[in-house]
Motif scaffolding. Structure first.
Motif, PDB file in Angstrom:
ATOM      1  N   GLU A  91     -42.956  25.605 -19.854  1.00  0.00           N
ATOM      2  CA  GLU A  91     -42.118  26.491 -20.551  1.00  0.00           C
ATOM      3  C   GLU A  91     -40.581  26.511 -20.748  1.00  0.00           C
ATOM      4  O   GLU A  91     -39.759  27.155 -21.068  1.00  0.00           O
ATOM      5  CB  GLU A  91     -42.577  27.791 -19.874  1.00  0.00           C
ATOM      6  N   ARG A  92     -40.107  25.316 -19.905  1.00  0.00           N
ATOM      7  CA  ARG A  92     -38.792  25.088 -19.764  1.00  0.00           C
ATOM      8  C   ARG A  92     -38.093  24.977 -21.295  1.00  0.00           C
ATOM      9  O   ARG A  92     -37.081  25.636 -21.611  1.00  0.00           O
ATOM     10  CB  ARG A  92     -38.365  23.962 -19.041  1.00  0.00           C
ATOM     11  N   GLY A  93     -38.598  24.149 -22.071  1.00  0.00           N
ATOM     12  CA  GLY A  93     -38.214  23.846 -23.406  1.00  0.00           C
ATOM     13  C   GLY A  93     -36.814  23.062 -23.446  1.00  0.00           C
ATOM     14  O   GLY A  93     -36.236  22.826 -22.339  1.00  0.00           O
ATOM     15  N   ASP A  94     -36.438  22.816 -24.791  1.00  0.00           N
ATOM     16  CA  ASP A  94     -35.345  22.050 -25.109  1.00  0.00           C
ATOM     17  C   ASP A  94     -34.989  20.822 -24.105  1.00  0.00           C
ATOM     18  O   ASP A  94     -34.135  20.382 -23.278  1.00  0.00           O
ATOM     19  CB  ASP A  94     -34.129  23.012 -24.710  1.00  0.00           C
ATOM     20  N   TYR A  95     -36.057  19.849 -24.433  1.00  0.00           N
ATOM     21  CA  TYR A  95     -36.257  18.782 -23.456  1.00  0.00           C
ATOM     22  C   TYR A  95     -35.438  17.653 -24.128  1.00  0.00           C
ATOM     23  O   TYR A  95     -35.363  17.346 -25.605  1.00  0.00           O
ATOM     24  CB  TYR A  95     -37.553  18.054 -23.209  1.00  0.00           C
ATOM     25  N   GLU A  96     -34.833  16.782 -23.439  1.00  0.00           N
ATOM     26  CA  GLU A  96     -34.361  15.312 -23.829  1.00  0.00           C
ATOM     27  C   GLU A  96     -35.203  14.406 -24.079  1.00  0.00           C
ATOM     28  O   GLU A  96     -36.620  14.547 -23.364  1.00  0.00           O
ATOM     29  CB  GLU A  96     -33.287  14.983 -22.974  1.00  0.00           C
ATOM     30  N   LEU A  97     -35.039  13.281 -24.630  1.00  0.00           N
ATOM     31  CA  LEU A  97     -36.107  12.326 -24.960  1.00  0.00           C
ATOM     32  C   LEU A  97     -36.619  11.890 -23.477  1.00  0.00           C
ATOM     33  O   LEU A  97     -38.030  11.709 -23.297  1.00  0.00           O
ATOM     34  CB  LEU A  97     -35.764  11.287 -25.544  1.00  0.00           C
ATOM     35  N   ALA A  98     -35.792  11.514 -22.381  1.00  0.00           N
ATOM     36  CA  ALA A  98     -36.368  11.061 -21.266  1.00  0.00           C
ATOM     37  C   ALA A  98     -37.270  11.972 -20.554  1.00  0.00           C
ATOM     38  O   ALA A  98     -38.283  11.339 -19.830  1.00  0.00           O
ATOM     39  CB  ALA A  98     -34.957  10.662 -20.306  1.00  0.00           C
ATOM     40  N   GLU A  99     -36.828  13.198 -20.566  1.00  0.00           N
ATOM     41  CA  GLU A  99     -37.640  14.411 -19.902  1.00  0.00           C
ATOM     42  C   GLU A  99     -38.964  14.526 -20.943  1.00  0.00           C
ATOM     43  O   GLU A  99     -40.198  14.765 -19.989  1.00  0.00           O
ATOM     44  CB  GLU A  99     -36.850  15.700 -20.190  1.00  0.00           C
ATOM     45  N   MET A 100     -38.981  14.482 -22.148  1.00  0.00           N
ATOM     46  CA  MET A 100     -40.313  14.662 -22.900  1.00  0.00           C
ATOM     47  C   MET A 100     -41.215  13.428 -22.259  1.00  0.00           C
ATOM     48  O   MET A 100     -42.346  13.808 -22.279  1.00  0.00           O
ATOM     49  CB  MET A 100     -40.012  14.536 -24.404  1.00  0.00           C
ATOM     50  N   GLY A 141     -48.999  19.744 -28.368  1.00  0.00           N
ATOM     51  CA  GLY A 141     -47.825  20.926 -28.180  1.00  0.00           C
ATOM     52  C   GLY A 141     -46.489  20.046 -28.181  1.00  0.00           C
ATOM     53  O   GLY A 141     -45.472  20.543 -28.707  1.00  0.00           O
ATOM     54  N   TRP A 142     -46.390  18.618 -27.956  1.00  0.00           N
ATOM     55  CA  TRP A 142     -45.297  17.905 -27.880  1.00  0.00           C
ATOM     56  C   TRP A 142     -45.031  16.723 -28.733  1.00  0.00           C
ATOM     57  O   TRP A 142     -44.100  15.916 -29.045  1.00  0.00           O
ATOM     58  CB  TRP A 142     -45.055  17.480 -26.528  1.00  0.00           C
ATOM     59  N   LYS A 143     -46.201  16.253 -29.672  1.00  0.00           N
ATOM     60  CA  LYS A 143     -46.191  15.068 -30.582  1.00  0.00           C
ATOM     61  C   LYS A 143     -45.234  15.110 -31.380  1.00  0.00           C
ATOM     62  O   LYS A 143     -44.417  14.136 -31.764  1.00  0.00           O
ATOM     63  CB  LYS A 143     -47.629  15.030 -30.983  1.00  0.00           C
ATOM     64  N   HIS A 144     -44.860  16.156 -32.241  1.00  0.00           N
ATOM     65  CA  HIS A 144     -43.920  16.582 -32.993  1.00  0.00           C
ATOM     66  C   HIS A 144     -42.471  16.527 -32.561  1.00  0.00           C
ATOM     67  O   HIS A 144     -41.555  15.822 -33.171  1.00  0.00           O
ATOM     68  CB  HIS A 144     -44.177  17.908 -34.159  1.00  0.00           C
ATOM     69  N   GLU A 145     -42.299  17.126 -31.328  1.00  0.00           N
ATOM     70  CA  GLU A 145     -40.931  17.198 -30.552  1.00  0.00           C
ATOM     71  C   GLU A 145     -40.564  15.523 -30.145  1.00  0.00           C
ATOM     72  O   GLU A 145     -39.696  15.106 -30.139  1.00  0.00           O
ATOM     73  CB  GLU A 145     -41.095  17.900 -29.397  1.00  0.00           C
ATOM     74  N   LEU A 146     -41.754  14.755 -29.863  1.00  0.00           N
ATOM     75  CA  LEU A 146     -41.439  13.367 -29.405  1.00  0.00           C
ATOM     76  C   LEU A 146     -41.195  12.537 -30.477  1.00  0.00           C
ATOM     77  O   LEU A 146     -40.210  11.560 -30.538  1.00  0.00           O
ATOM     78  CB  LEU A 146     -42.948  12.861 -28.832  1.00  0.00           C
ATOM     79  N   SER A 147     -41.699  12.784 -31.796  1.00  0.00           N
ATOM     80  CA  SER A 147     -41.469  12.087 -33.158  1.00  0.00           C
ATOM     81  C   SER A 147     -40.111  12.391 -33.325  1.00  0.00           C
ATOM     82  O   SER A 147     -39.372  11.321 -33.936  1.00  0.00           O
ATOM     83  CB  SER A 147     -42.514  12.317 -34.049  1.00  0.00           C
ATOM     84  N   ARG A 148     -39.742  13.867 -33.233  1.00  0.00           N
ATOM     85  CA  ARG A 148     -38.246  13.828 -33.737  1.00  0.00           C
ATOM     86  C   ARG A 148     -37.187  13.245 -32.808  1.00  0.00           C
ATOM     87  O   ARG A 148     -36.240  12.633 -33.266  1.00  0.00           O
ATOM     88  CB  ARG A 148     -38.171  15.417 -33.644  1.00  0.00           C
ATOM     89  N   LEU A 149     -37.389  13.399 -31.459  1.00  0.00           N
ATOM     90  CA  LEU A 149     -36.506  12.964 -30.476  1.00  0.00           C
ATOM     91  C   LEU A 149     -36.331  11.280 -30.542  1.00  0.00           C
ATOM     92  O   LEU A 149     -35.400  10.785 -30.314  1.00  0.00           O
ATOM     93  CB  LEU A 149     -36.853  13.428 -29.044  1.00  0.00           C
ATOM     94  N   LEU A 150     -37.505  10.696 -30.890  1.00  0.00           N
ATOM     95  CA  LEU A 150     -37.299   9.206 -30.972  1.00  0.00           C
ATOM     96  C   LEU A 150     -37.080   8.857 -32.312  1.00  0.00           C
ATOM     97  O   LEU A 150     -36.685   7.741 -32.586  1.00  0.00           O
ATOM     98  CB  LEU A 150     -38.852   8.760 -30.652  1.00  0.00           C
ATOM     99  N   GLY A 151     -37.352   9.724 -33.310  1.00  0.00           N
ATOM    100  CA  GLY A 151     -37.012   9.307 -34.657  1.00  0.00           C
ATOM    101  C   GLY A 151     -35.718   9.775 -35.221  1.00  0.00           C
ATOM    102  O   GLY A 151     -34.717   9.210 -34.989  1.00  0.00           O
ATOM    103  N   LEU A 183     -46.564  12.791 -38.740  1.00  0.00           N
ATOM    104  CA  LEU A 183     -46.162  11.782 -37.519  1.00  0.00           C
ATOM    105  C   LEU A 183     -46.013  10.348 -38.158  1.00  0.00           C
ATOM    106  O   LEU A 183     -46.288   9.537 -37.392  1.00  0.00           O
ATOM    107  CB  LEU A 183     -47.227  12.067 -36.656  1.00  0.00           C
ATOM    108  N   HIS A 184     -45.365  10.272 -39.294  1.00  0.00           N
ATOM    109  CA  HIS A 184     -45.427   8.830 -39.996  1.00  0.00           C
ATOM    110  C   HIS A 184     -44.671   8.001 -38.920  1.00  0.00           C
ATOM    111  O   HIS A 184     -44.896   6.688 -38.987  1.00  0.00           O
ATOM    112  CB  HIS A 184     -44.949   8.859 -41.136  1.00  0.00           C
ATOM    113  N   PHE A 185     -43.500   8.404 -38.515  1.00  0.00           N
ATOM    114  CA  PHE A 185     -42.686   7.572 -37.469  1.00  0.00           C
ATOM    115  C   PHE A 185     -43.447   6.931 -36.373  1.00  0.00           C
ATOM    116  O   PHE A 185     -43.413   5.684 -36.076  1.00  0.00           O
ATOM    117  CB  PHE A 185     -41.386   8.253 -37.085  1.00  0.00           C
ATOM    118  N   LEU A 186     -44.346   7.817 -35.698  1.00  0.00           N
ATOM    119  CA  LEU A 186     -45.009   7.345 -34.459  1.00  0.00           C
ATOM    120  C   LEU A 186     -46.159   6.541 -34.935  1.00  0.00           C
ATOM    121  O   LEU A 186     -46.313   5.583 -34.297  1.00  0.00           O
ATOM    122  CB  LEU A 186     -45.509   8.630 -33.513  1.00  0.00           C
TER     123      LEU A 186
END
Length: 752
Positions: free
Chosen positions: A144-153, A169-179, A212-215
Motif C-alpha cells: 500500500e505504500r505506493g510511489d516506488y522507485e525502480l530499486a524498491e519495485m 499489480g506492478w508489471k506496468h509500473e515496472l515497465s514504466r520505471l525501467l522503460g 508491455l512491449h518494452f519488457l
C-alpha cells in the motif's frame, strides 16, 4: 556484482559473507542442494565471497555478527540492511544453535523499529516474520505504500516472487520505471536487468495481450540477436534505449541469464554480435562508458579465434579489418593490448602528437609502449617537414627528453625506418654520427665501444649504407678514406653491405644483379661508386674479379662509367684471360668488335671449324681402317663366313661402313687378279657380293669385275679351303707387314 542501483542500499560483499557464514554453520544434510536452489531466487545472486566473515572481522558465527556488527564492521543502515537481506535469503538455513541468548531477537527488534521508514528492512521483517497475522499486516504495509522507485519495485518483486497478484499489480509500473521513465544507467546494472529477465520471462510465455512491449523486448535479449528478425530492438527503442545500449545488453545478458535458451558465447550468433559491437563501440570520437570498453576487450580476447568461421575469417580481427577507425582514448586502450595480432591494422593505434587529446596516453601506457607507438606513428605517417618538427618538439615537452635519445637505447622496429626519415628531413646528422663512431673506433676499447654503439649502429645501418641518399654516398667515401671500403663489414659489424648495395651475391651468379649506377647521383659520382665496388671485389673476392668485370662490361647501362677506349681495353684483357670455349668471350666480341673485326673473326672461326671437321673425318677413317685390318687378321681362316657376318653388323660396324670396308678390301685384293674357288666357296663369295649389291655399296661394273676375276677350280674341295688358299696366294698390299690386312689407301670404302 553489477547492481549499481543498490550500491547505497546494500553492502554486497557483507551480504555474501553473512550468507556464507550461515551456510557453513548450518547442520542440514540437504543444505547443498537447498543452497543451489535458493541462489536461483536470490537478489544478490550467482557470485560467492572468497573472504569469510572470520577472516575479515574475526566473527565466528551468525549470532556474534548480529551482536557485534557495530563494533567490528560499522553501525549504519546499509550494514543493517545487508545483514537483514542475508537473513531473509538464508531463512531456510537458520537454526537455533546459530544464536546465543537473545542475539537474534535483539537484532530483529532493531530492524522492526527502523522499518517504519525503510522499505528494505520492512521487507526483511515480512520474510522473517513467523506469525501469519503479523505477516499479513506487514504485506499490506509494503503493497500500500505506493510511489516506488525502480530499486524498491525490484526489491518488492523479489520479496513476492511467488505471488502472481504482485506481478499483475506492478508489471506496468515496472515497465514504466525501467522503460520510458528510466532514471538508471544500464552500465553497472547488468545484473539487475538479468534478474528482471529471469523474473519475467516465464510470465510472458503464452502472453497474448498487446502491451508491455518494452519488457517483452527486454526478455528476448538473452536469447536472440537484436538485429535479427524479431521485435526486440524496435520495442526497446520505443522504451527509450539507444542502439548502443540495446547491443550492449544483447551481449552481456546471455552470460548472466541462467536459462536453457541463452545465446552460447561460442555460437556464430555471438560472434556476429561481437563484431557488430566492436564496430559500433570502437569507432567515432565520442568517449563511451568504461564498461563498454571492458566489454570490447573481453570480446576481442574471446574471439581471437572463432569456434565457427565467420564469413571465412578465422578470428574477430580478420572480421574487423578496414572497419575500425579509432578516435577515442577508451577505444584506443581497448584495442591496444591486441596490437601484435596479425590482422590488427597498426594505423588504428597511431598516436598523433599534433592532437593534444592523445597526450593522456603518455600516462596510460608504459614509457616503452608510448615510445614505441609514437615512433611507429612518426615512421609510417607522411608529415611535412614543419609538422614533423612540431611532433618532435611536443614529444620532448611530454617526455622530458629528445626522441633522438631512443636510438641509443633500442633498435626495435620501426626505429631504423624512423631514423632514415629524420635524417632525410635534417633532424639527425647521419654523417656526423659515423664520424664520431670512427673516432671511437680509435679511442675506445672494443667492449666499451660495442656497448655504447650497439643499438645506434643497427638503427643507422639501413639509411647510412643504402646508397639511396647523399649522406650514404658521403659515408661510403669517408669509410674508404678512413679504413678501406673492404673493411666496412668488420668495422660496423655488418654482413655483405657492399654486396647488398651493388647487387653482388655470395652464391650462384654472383654479379647477375650488379647495379652500380644511382640516378640521384652525377656521372662522376657514379664513377666513384664503381671504383668502390671494384676495390671491394678485387680485395675481398679476388676469385670473382673477372666475373665482376664481365658483368660490368656486358651491361650497356654501365657504359657511362668508362670511356670507349677504356671499355675496349678492359674487354681485350678480359678476353685474353678467357678460354676460347667461354661463352662470355663471344658475348664481349659481339659488343666490342667492329664490323670488320667480327667478319675476320667469323672467317677464322669457319676455317678452324672446317679444319677440325676434316681432322675428325680422317681420324674416323683411320680408326675404321685399323679396326677392319684387325678383323681380317683375326678371321683369316674363315673369311667367307666372317665377311658375311661382318656385313650383318655382328662385329659392331654400322652397315654402310662395313659394306664400304668389305668392298674396298675385295677390290684391292681381287679387282685386278683372278681368284680360284671351289663351287661352294664361289657361292659364299657370290653371297657377299650380293649383299654389297643389294645395299647399293658396289656398282654393277665393280660387281662384274669381281665376278669375272673369279674362277671355279674343280680340285678345290670346299669353301673353307678355297678361301684359305685364296688368302695364302694373295699378294700383300703395299705398306702392310701382316698378311691379310687392307691396303693403306685412306679410303673407308663407303660408296659414293
Amino acid at each position: 556484482m553489477k547492481m549499481k542501483i543498490y550500491e547505497d542500499v546494500f553492502d554486497f560483499k557483507l551480504v555474501r559473507q553473512m550468507r556464507r557464514l550461515i551456510f557453513e554453520v548450518c547442520d542440514r544434510k540437504d543444505k547443498i542442494s537447498l543452497y543451489n536452489e535458493q541462489k536461483q531466487h536470490s537478489l544478490i545472486w550467482i557470485e560467492e565471497e572468497t573472504e569469510g566473515m572470520e577472516d575479515a572481522y574475526g566473527l565466528r558465527y551468525p549470532g556474534e555478527v548480529l551482536e557485534r556488527y557495530a563494533e567490528k564492521i560499522r553501525d549504519s543502515a546499509k550494514v543493517i540492511r545487508s545483514l537483514a537481506l542475508a537473513l531473509t535469503e538464508m531463512k531456510p538455513f537458520l537454526e537455533q544453535g546459530m544464536f546465543i541468548g537473545n542475539q537474534y531477537g535483539v537484532f530483529m527488534k532493531k530492524i522492526q523499529n527502523m522499518s517504519e521508514k525503510d522499505l528494505y528492512l520492512l521487507g526483511a521483517c515480512y520474510i522473517l516474520e513467523e506469525s501469519p497475522e503479523k505477516k499479513l499486516k506487514l504485506r499490506s504495509g509494503l503493497i500500500e505504500r505506493g510511489d516506488y522507485e525502480l530499486a524498491e519495485m525490484v526489491y518488492l518483486l523479489y520479496l513476492f516472487q511467488d505471488d502472481e497478484a504482485a506481478w499483475d499489480g506492478w508489471k506496468h509500473e515496472l515497465s514504466r520505471l525501467l522503460g520510458s521513465d528510466r532514471k538508471i544507467d544500464i552500465y553497472g546494472n547488468e545484473d539487475l536487468y538479468a534478474w528482471i529477465i529471469q523474473y519475467c520471462v516465464d510470465r510472458f510465455k503464452g502472453y497474448r495481450k498487446n502491451d508491455l512491449h518494452f519488457l517483452r523486448g527486454l526478455c528476448r535479449l538473452h536469447s536472440a540477436n537484436s538485429n535479427g528478425k524479431n521485435m526486440a530492438k524496435k520495442w526497446m527503442s520505443e522504451g527509450g534505449y539507444s542502439e548502443e545500449e540495446i547491443l550492449y545488453l544483447n551481449l552481456v545478458l546471455p552470460e548472466r541469464v541462467n536459462m536453457y535458451d541463452s545465446i552460447s558465447v561460442y555460437s556464430i550468433t555471438a560472434e556476429r554480435l561481437a563484431v557488430e559491437a566492436c564496430v559500433l563501440f570502437l569507432n567515432g570520437t565520442e568517449e563511451r562508458p568504461e564498461a563498454v570498453y571492458d566489454l570490447c576487450r573481453k570480446l576481442l580476447d574471446r574471439y581471437r579465434k572463432y569456434e565457427v568461421k565467420l564469413n571465412g575469417n578465422k578470428g574477430i580481427f580478420g572480421s574487423l579489418q578496414g572497419l575500425i577507425k579509432v578516435g577515442s582514448i577508451g577505444a584506443y586502450m581497448a584495442l591496444f593490448p591486441f596490437k601484435e595480432e596479425p590482422d590488427v591494422e597498426q594505423n588504428s593505434l597511431y598516436i598523433n602528437l599534433l592532437e593534444p587529446k592523445w597526450d593522456v596516453l603518455k600516462d596510460l601506457l608504459t614509457e616503452q609502449e608510448y615510445q614505441q607507438q609514437v615512433c611507429r606513428t612518426l615512421a609510417e605517417t607522411k608529415y611535412t617537414a614543419g609538422d614533423l618538427r612540431r611532433c618532435l618538439e611536443h614529444y620532448q615537452e611530454l617526455a622530458g627528453e629528445e626522441l633522438y635519445q631512443i636510438f641509443w637505447k633500442s633498435s626495435q622496429y620501426p626505429l631504423s625506418v624512423l631514423f632514415a626519415k629524420l635524417a632525410q628531413n635534417g633532424e639527425v646528422d647521419a654523417l656526423q654520427i659515423v664520424k664520431e663512431y670512427l673516432e671511437d673506433c680509435e679511442m675506445l676499447p672494443e667492449r666499451e665501444r660495442k656497448q655504447k654503439w650497439n643499438e645506434m649502429l643497427r638503427n643507422i645501418r639501413d639509411y647510412a649504407f643504402s646508397l639511396e641518399n647523399r649522406d650514404s654516398f658521403e659515408i661510403f667515401q669517408l669509410v674508404d678514406r678512413s679504413c678501406g671500403i673492404e673493411n666496412l663489414d668488420d668495422i660496423f659489424n655488418t654482413y655483405n653491405i657492399i654486396g647488398t648495395c651493388f647487387g653482388i651475391q655470395n652464391y650462384g651468379r654472383h654479379f647477375g644483379g650488379l647495379q652500380i649506377i644511382r640516378s640521384q647521383f652525377s656521372t662522376e659520382e657514379n664513377r666513384k661508386l664503381l671504383r668502390l665496388a671494384e676495390k671491394y671485389v678485387y680485395r675481398k673476392k679476388p676469385d670473382y674479379y673477372e666475373e665482376f668485370v664481365y658483368a660490368l662490361l656486358s651491361d650497356e647501362e654501365n657504359d657511362i662509367l668508362m670511356d670507349e677506349e677504356e671499355r675496349r681495353d678492359c674487354a681485350e684483357m678480359l678476353m685474353d684471360s678467357m678460354q676460347d670455349t667461354d661463352w662470355r668471350k663471344e658475348d664481349l666480341r659481339e659488343k666490342y668488335y667492329t664490323e670488320q673485326e667480327m667478319e675476320e673473326y667469323r672467317i677464322r672461326k669457319q676455317m678452324q671449324k672446317e679444319q677440325m671437321e676434316e681432322e675428325k673425318r680422317e681420324r674416323i677413317r683411320q680408326e675404321e681402317k685399323q679396326g677392319f685390318d684387325q678383323f681380317v687378321l683375326e678371321h683369316a681362316g674363315n673369311i667367307p663366313e666372317s665377311l658375311n657376318d661382318f656385313l650383318r653388323g655382328k662385329f659392331g660396324f654400322p652397315g654402310e661402313i662395313a659394306a664400304g670396308l668389305v668392298k674396298n678390301y675385295l677390290l684391292g685384293q681381287y679387282g685386278r687378279e683372278s681368284v680360284k674357288l671351289s663351287r661352294q666357296g664361289a657361292n659364299k663369295y657370290l653371297d657377299v657380293l650380293k649383299i654389297l649389291y643389294d645395299r647399293h655399296s658396289i656398282t654393277l661394273e665393280e660387281l662384274k669385275t669381281l665376278v669375272n676375276h673369279m674362277e671355279v677350280a674343280e680340285d678345290v674341295s670346299n669353301n673353307q679351303e678355297s678361301f684359305k688358299d685364296m688368302h695364302r696366294d694373295e699378294k700383300k698390299p703395299d705398306g702392310l707387314e701382316t698378311a691379310g690386312t687392307l691396303s693403306g689407301t685412306g679410303d673407308t670404302g663407303i660408296s659414293e
